[in-house]
Design a protein around this motif. Structure first.
Motif, PDB file in Angstrom:
ATOM      1  N   ALA A 403       0.523  -1.403   0.219  1.00 46.94           N
ATOM      2  CA  ALA A 403       0.156   0.339  -0.094  1.00 46.94           C
ATOM      3  C   ALA A 403       0.699   1.215   0.508  1.00 46.94           C
ATOM      4  O   ALA A 403       0.422   1.947  -0.139  1.00 46.94           O
ATOM      5  N   VAL A 404       1.616   0.982   0.839  1.00 48.15           N
ATOM      6  CA  VAL A 404       3.218   2.477   1.142  1.00 48.15           C
ATOM      7  C   VAL A 404       3.650   2.424  -0.236  1.00 48.15           C
ATOM      8  O   VAL A 404       3.891   4.164  -1.238  1.00 48.15           O
ATOM      9  N   VAL A 405       3.792   1.470  -0.996  1.00 47.79           N
ATOM     10  CA  VAL A 405       4.773   1.340  -2.467  1.00 47.79           C
ATOM     11  C   VAL A 405       3.685   2.332  -3.830  1.00 47.79           C
ATOM     12  O   VAL A 405       4.414   3.083  -4.081  1.00 47.79           O
ATOM     13  N   GLN A 406       2.486   1.493  -3.013  1.00 49.89           N
ATOM     14  CA  GLN A 406       1.112   2.179  -4.360  1.00 49.89           C
ATOM     15  C   GLN A 406       0.564   3.556  -4.213  1.00 49.89           C
ATOM     16  O   GLN A 406       1.044   4.655  -5.018  1.00 49.89           O
ATOM     17  N   LEU A 407       0.363   3.440  -3.360  1.00 52.59           N
ATOM     18  CA  LEU A 407       0.685   6.291  -2.892  1.00 52.59           C
ATOM     19  C   LEU A 407       1.685   6.399  -3.060  1.00 52.59           C
ATOM     20  O   LEU A 407       1.603   7.252  -3.558  1.00 52.59           O
ATOM     21  N   THR A 408       3.554   5.489  -2.966  1.00 45.97           N
ATOM     22  CA  THR A 408       4.322   6.726  -3.273  1.00 45.97           C
ATOM     23  C   THR A 408       3.755   6.594  -5.142  1.00 45.97           C
ATOM     24  O   THR A 408       4.758   7.739  -4.886  1.00 45.97           O
ATOM     25  N   VAL A 409       4.001   5.431  -5.770  1.00 44.34           N
ATOM     26  CA  VAL A 409       3.920   5.742  -7.021  1.00 44.34           C
ATOM     27  C   VAL A 409       3.293   7.048  -7.560  1.00 44.34           C
ATOM     28  O   VAL A 409       3.507   7.438  -8.014  1.00 44.34           O
ATOM     29  N   VAL A 410       1.516   6.645  -7.215  1.00 41.22           N
ATOM     30  CA  VAL A 410       0.474   7.347  -7.317  1.00 41.22           C
ATOM     31  C   VAL A 410       0.658   9.055  -7.118  1.00 41.22           C
ATOM     32  O   VAL A 410       0.795   9.777  -8.243  1.00 41.22           O
ATOM     33  N   LEU A 411       0.924   9.169  -5.971  1.00 39.60           N
ATOM     34  CA  LEU A 411       1.529  10.546  -5.851  1.00 39.60           C
ATOM     35  C   LEU A 411       2.663  10.832  -6.377  1.00 39.60           C
ATOM     36  O   LEU A 411       2.664  12.459  -6.231  1.00 39.60           O
ATOM     37  N   THR A 412       3.629  10.756  -6.620  1.00 41.00           N
ATOM     38  CA  THR A 412       4.841  10.847  -7.028  1.00 41.00           C
ATOM     39  C   THR A 412       3.981  11.230  -9.101  1.00 41.00           C
ATOM     40  O   THR A 412       4.536  12.981  -9.052  1.00 41.00           O
ATOM     41  N   VAL A 413       3.563  10.759  -9.186  1.00 42.52           N
ATOM     42  CA  VAL A 413       2.600  10.195 -10.607  1.00 42.52           C
ATOM     43  C   VAL A 413       2.074  12.006 -11.190  1.00 42.52           C
ATOM     44  O   VAL A 413       1.856  12.764 -11.569  1.00 42.52           O
ATOM     45  N   LEU A 414       0.864  11.878 -10.085  1.00 46.13           N
ATOM     46  CA  LEU A 414      -0.090  12.872  -9.433  1.00 46.13           C
ATOM     47  C   LEU A 414       1.101  14.214  -9.408  1.00 46.13           C
ATOM     48  O   LEU A 414       0.889  15.004 -10.165  1.00 46.13           O
ATOM     49  N   ALA A 415       1.793  14.783  -8.413  1.00 47.96           N
ATOM     50  CA  ALA A 415       2.938  15.302  -8.595  1.00 47.96           C
ATOM     51  C   ALA A 415       3.773  15.675 -10.033  1.00 47.96           C
ATOM     52  O   ALA A 415       4.170  16.987 -10.101  1.00 47.96           O
TER      53      ALA A 415
END
Length: 538
Positions: A403-415
């Motif tokens: 879950a932490v990895v998913q959040l990191t990837v998605v929020l990085t893409v959003l940023a």
């Protein structure tokens, strides 16, 4: 020569509400003997055995194993092997993986392939446990019980479901273990089996050992009339031993002169103790090889590794924990312009965070714990030297990290595509606090969930609730109904994400928003301690 009992039970009572399962039970098991505990269904055998094994708390009375409370798993379990009445293995692990995992958690050392060869499962080593027959699962259960040649072995209905050849092979292995010094406690419904193999037999009836309830050998003719209260068949019964018995029950069992060494017979040779086992046992007898310091993090990593394997082998769980949250999050990122006009980029980040937290972490954690409880895998793990906290941490670590990895990837893409957060530190704090809250809520909800299918119902209120609160706060802000929005689960975390991404709020004021989220963590953990169950409801 030692006379210290391996097991001491004094005035044991076990109650389940108004039902008195075990009543003032007292007996001892001496070192080196094979003690059989018999009785009809409901006689209290399982409750007695589980209390001695440390799976259940006694209502009153005193139980000692190796002179120690059986609840002290770190001290007792490395010297104890347990064959459960039901297999308790995960169907998504292979036979070899199951033996390696359970064996490593016992803190004893052995070779998994050697043990599988002893029980005749070498050709099934790469087969998933879910594909084994009932008899093969019993042999796998026996393999984990004798891993590392423990001093004390519990065999609960060991030959149920086995063919004649497998039964003979199992008893030959038990004979070799006894020759090497092991003590065996047996429960069985096969009276002839107990008569032939046991040094002493305890006959339980309605939670008690009645007068004359211990005997040297049961009379099968009398037992057919009353298999429990066969006192007349026990009293004065023949003390002849089965042809493979080497010594009497009251003596230490040691390999006789001229016997084939244990290693050649298939029983692992033991280590020599550097000092006596206890002051009351001055003899330098052989004890199982085990790791004296098996750290908490090693338990967690061993369990987490197998959980990760199971996660990627279970396609349905993979969809709910990885694919579905990723698709929903990807849609929000793809349409970020449209959603930003409704709220803000911080709103998108908050909704993504709770989507992954609700479905990728919370629902998956509840489903995992319910599944492991239903197939008795939790009970199997607790039959080892692993601590409760180490077991739970190992089970939840893979889904938490994913879950932490998913959040990191998605929020990085959003940023990357829409612009980054104003304060990365506050965003990281918000994510970690949310993850802790969802894990705590998962532990609490698992106590109310009976099966993986039931988890699809029990997790809906929290999953949909936190996403709804996140959307409400993200779209409307906290100018109105401030206290209510912040106290609801997910409300203060959403406001913290808005401040972190959009800016405009002091760091000190934003950090105060952690209090409601961390309060939910405390409440969830308190509920989990009260409601979490390690075994299915009876």
């Amino acid at each position: 020569m030692t006379t210290t009992p391996v097991i001491e039970v004094e005035q044991l009572n076990v109650r389940y509400g108004d039902f008195h399962a075990v009543k003032d039970l007292s007996f001892q098991v001496r070192r080196g003997e094979l003690y059989a505990l018999l009785g009809t269904n409901g006689a209290g055998k399982t409750s007695t055995l589980e209390t001695i094994e440390g799976h259940r708390q006694a209502t009153s009375g005193r139980v000692r194993v190796f002179g120690t409370s059986p609840g002290d798993r770190r001290a007792v379990r490395p010297r104890m092997g347990i064959m459960l009445q039901e297999s308790g293995f995960s169907p998504d692990l292979t036979v070899r993986e199951s033996v390696r995992l359970i064996g490593s958690l016992t803190r004893r050392t052995d070779d998994a392939d050697r043990v599988l060869d002893v029980v005749g499962l070498t050709r099934k080593a790469g087969t998933l446990v879910g594909q084994l027959s009932g008899g093969e699962k019993r042999r796998l259960d026996f393999a984990t019980a004798v891993y590392g040649t423990p001093e004390l072995i519990f065999l609960d209905e060991p030959t149920t479901g086995l063919d004649i050849q497998s039964r003979d092979a199992l008893w030959e292995s038990v004979d070799r273990l006894r020759e090497n010094g092991s003590t065996v406690v047996l429960t069985t419904h096969y009276l002839e089996e107990a008569q032939e193999r046991a040094d002493r037999i305890g006959l339980m009836h309605q939670g008690r050992l009645p007068p004359g309830g211990h005997c040297r050998r049961a009379d099968p003719d009398a037992a057919r009339g009353d298999p429990v209260l066969a006192a007349s068949g026990c009293a004065g019964g023949s003390a002849d031993r089965h042809k493979s018995r080497r010594v009497a029950a009251h003596r230490d069992v040691r390999p006789a002169e001229g016997h084939v060494p244990a290693a050649r017979l298939g029983a692992r040779p033991r280590c020599r103790a550097q000092r006596p086992v206890s002051r009351s046992d001055p003899a330098r007898r052989r004890v199982p090889c085990h790791r004296p310091y098996f750290r908490w993090e090693l338990t967690m990593i061993a369990i987490a590794r197998t959980e990760l394997i199971q996660l990627f082998r279970n396609r349905l769980l993979l969809v709910t924990s990885l694919i579905m949250p990723a698709v929903v999050s990807g849609f929000f990122v793809y349409r970020h312009d449209a959603f930003a006009t409704l709220g803000s980029l911080g709103y998108i980040a908050a909704v993504v965070m709770f989507t992954v937290g609700a479905f990728g972490l919370y629902t998956t954690a509840v489903t995992t714990l319910a599944a492991r409880r239903q197939n008795l895998f939790l009970k199997r793990l607790r039959s080892t030297a692993a601590s409760d906290s180490g077991i739970l941490a190992g089970l939840l670590l893979p889904v938490t990290l994913l879950a932490v990895v998913q959040l990191t990837v998605v929020l990085t893409v959003l940023a990357t595509v829409a612009g980054g957060p104003s304060n990365v530190f506050l965003l990281v704090v918000a994510v970690l606090a949310t993850v802790a809250m969802m894990v705590g809520l998962g532990l609490a909800t698992a106590g109310l969930t009976n099966s993986p299918e039931h988890a699809q119902v029990t997790t809906l209120p929290i999953s949909l609730g936190v996403i709804a609160v996140s959307s409400w706060v993200g779209l409307s802000g906290t100018e109105e109904l401030t206290l209510l929005k912040r106290l609801l689960p997910g409300g203060s975390a959403t406001e913290l994400v808005l401040n972190a991404w959009n800016g405009g709020a002091a760091v000190s004021e934003s950090l105060l928003l952690l209090a409601p989220t961390l309060s939910w963590v405390v409440v969830a953990v308190a509920l989990a301690i009260r409601m979490f169950r390690w075994e299915p409801r009876r």
